[in-house]
Design an enzyme around this catalytic site. Structure first.
Site, PDB file in Angstrom:
ATOM      1  N   HIS A  34      -9.724  11.359  -3.361  1.00 50.94           N
ATOM      2  CA  HIS A  34     -10.210  10.656  -4.555  1.00 50.94           C
ATOM      3  C   HIS A  34     -10.672  11.648  -5.629  1.00 50.94           C
ATOM      4  CE1 HIS A  34     -10.570   6.199  -3.460  1.00 50.94           C
ATOM      5  NE2 HIS A  34      -9.836   6.760  -2.528  1.00 50.94           N
TER       6      HIS A  34
ATOM      7  N   HIS B  67      -4.045   7.931   7.070  1.00 49.04           N
ATOM      8  CA  HIS B  67      -4.601   6.670   7.589  1.00 49.04           C
ATOM      9  C   HIS B  67      -4.505   6.584   9.112  1.00 49.04           C
ATOM     10  CE1 HIS B  67      -4.185   4.458   3.431  1.00 49.04           C
ATOM     11  NE2 HIS B  67      -5.174   5.325   3.473  1.00 49.04           N
TER      12      HIS B  67
ATOM     13  N   ASN C 190     -14.215   3.665  -5.886  1.00 46.24           N
ATOM     14  CA  ASN C 190     -14.968   4.716  -5.187  1.00 46.24           C
ATOM     15  C   ASN C 190     -16.227   4.217  -4.477  1.00 46.24           C
ATOM     16  OD1 ASN C 190     -13.183   6.768  -5.804  1.00 46.24           O
ATOM     17  ND2 ASN C 190     -14.207   7.302  -7.711  1.00 46.24           N
TER      18      ASN C 190
ATOM     19  N   ARG D  15     -10.868  11.390   2.639  1.00 44.70           N
ATOM     20  CA  ARG D  15     -10.652  10.444   1.538  1.00 44.70           C
ATOM     21  C   ARG D  15     -11.411  10.882   0.275  1.00 44.70           C
ATOM     22  NH1 ARG D  15     -13.044   4.730   0.833  1.00 44.70           N
ATOM     23  NH2 ARG D  15     -11.671   3.791  -0.720  1.00 44.70           N
TER      24      ARG D  15
END
Length: 324
Positions: free
Chosen positions: A65, A187, A90, A61
């Site tokens: 990001h 996910h 974040n 992740r």
């Protein structure tokens, strides 16, 4: 019918070719300047993973990001009051220690050679592999960015986004519908906080009912995990069946109404994204799991090449959390 090894060989050769053709990056960029670079990153990720397997999703992740703001340039790693890392979307990021640890070892071995952006891209690949997912050749040669601003993180995809908005955010980065669904498949590992989906469980509709797209049996399970006035920071698996295993059960869950985040479940309500979900969820387990294992690396190579800095652009940071 070709033997399986031949199919695998073709896949590997195809991915290598794809890796060589991305934005000025190339596989094996450090093969002479820091030959042990990839092995050092791998062993660092592995030692953190052995202590806590959920860190794999955190690292993956973190890379995602990073790439969505200023491109894949390590800008998310910078500390500071107004840095990207402090932006609202974040605040739940994890895995910084893994990157810092790898950087410390790389600086001891090859000072000033390996960028933090590359460490993050390599670590994301290793995190997937350690979670029983596919592996791939990561094109390297990224340079670290010199800008990190929290105000720029507002374009990050959000769990409350409609499919139309997600499609637009991904398209702005050169990623299509297929990339969108494939990357959301990450996910299959990881967790979220009750805070990010609890609104679906209570008073979601004007008549005060829960989100009707949630499977009834699963709804009761989620309400048990996240009571109406309970702790919003409680962690819940995004894939109820195998949260530390990188597989296609996430897509099977979405198909059955067992998606945790609203944005995940909405993939089933849009014609185009639904078709891709159905393809991955499949019915024949072995055959269709392989398709996701092939498509995910392709989407990752594409994503990890977003707006990269190469050549003389940017810098090679000495410490990942600080500009030189």
């Amino acid at each position: 019918m070709e033997p399986k090894w031949l199919v695998v060989l073709v896949v590997i050769l195809g991915l290598n070719w794809l890796a060589e053709t991305q934005e000025g990056l190339k596989t094996g960029f450090y093969s002479s300047s820091c030959p042990k670079a990839e092995a050092i990153v791998r062993s660092t990720v592995e030692s953190h993973f052995n202590k806590d397997p959920t860190i794999a999703a955190g690292v993956l992740r973190l890379h995602f990001h990073d790439c969505f703001v200023q491109g894949c340039d390590g800008s998310v790693l910078i500390t500071g009051a107004s840095s990207e890392r402090n932006a609202l979307p974040n605040l739940g990021l994890r895995g910084f220690a893994v990157i810092d640890d790898a950087k410390t070892q790389l600086e001891a071995s090859c000072p000033g050679v390996v960028s933090c952006a590359d460490i993050l891209a390599l670590a994301a690949r290793d995190a997937v592999g350690l979670s029983d997912g596919p592996s791939w050749s990561v094109p390297t040669g990224r340079r670290d960015g010199r800008i990190s601003s929290s105000s720029e993180a507002s374009n990050l995809p959000s769990p409350a986004d409609s499919i139309a908005v997600l499609r637009q955010k991904f398209a702005a980065k050169g990623l299509d519908n297929h990339d969108l669904v494939t990357l959301v498949g990450a996910h299959t590992i990881g967790q979220t906080d009750c805070l990010f989906f609890r609104y679906r469980l209570y008073n979601f509709t004007p008549t005060g009912n829960a989100d009707p797209t949630i499977n009834q049996a699963f709804l009761a399970q989620l309400q048990g995990l996240c009571p109406k006035d309970g702790d919003g920071s409680k962690r819940v698996a995004l894939d109820k069946d195998s949260q530390t295993k990188f597989d296609v059960s996430f897509f099977k869950n979405v198909r059955a109404g067992n998606g945790v985040l609203e944005s995940d479940q909405r993939l089933l309500g849009d014609g185009e994204t639904q078709r891709i979900v159905q393809n991955y969820a499949g019915s024949v387990r072995g055959l269709l799991g392989v398709r996701f294992d092939f498509e995910f690396p392709k989407a990752m190579i594409k994503m990890s090449s977003i707006e990269v800095k190469t050549g003389a652009q940017g810098e090679i940071r000495k410490i990942c959390s600080k500009f030189n």
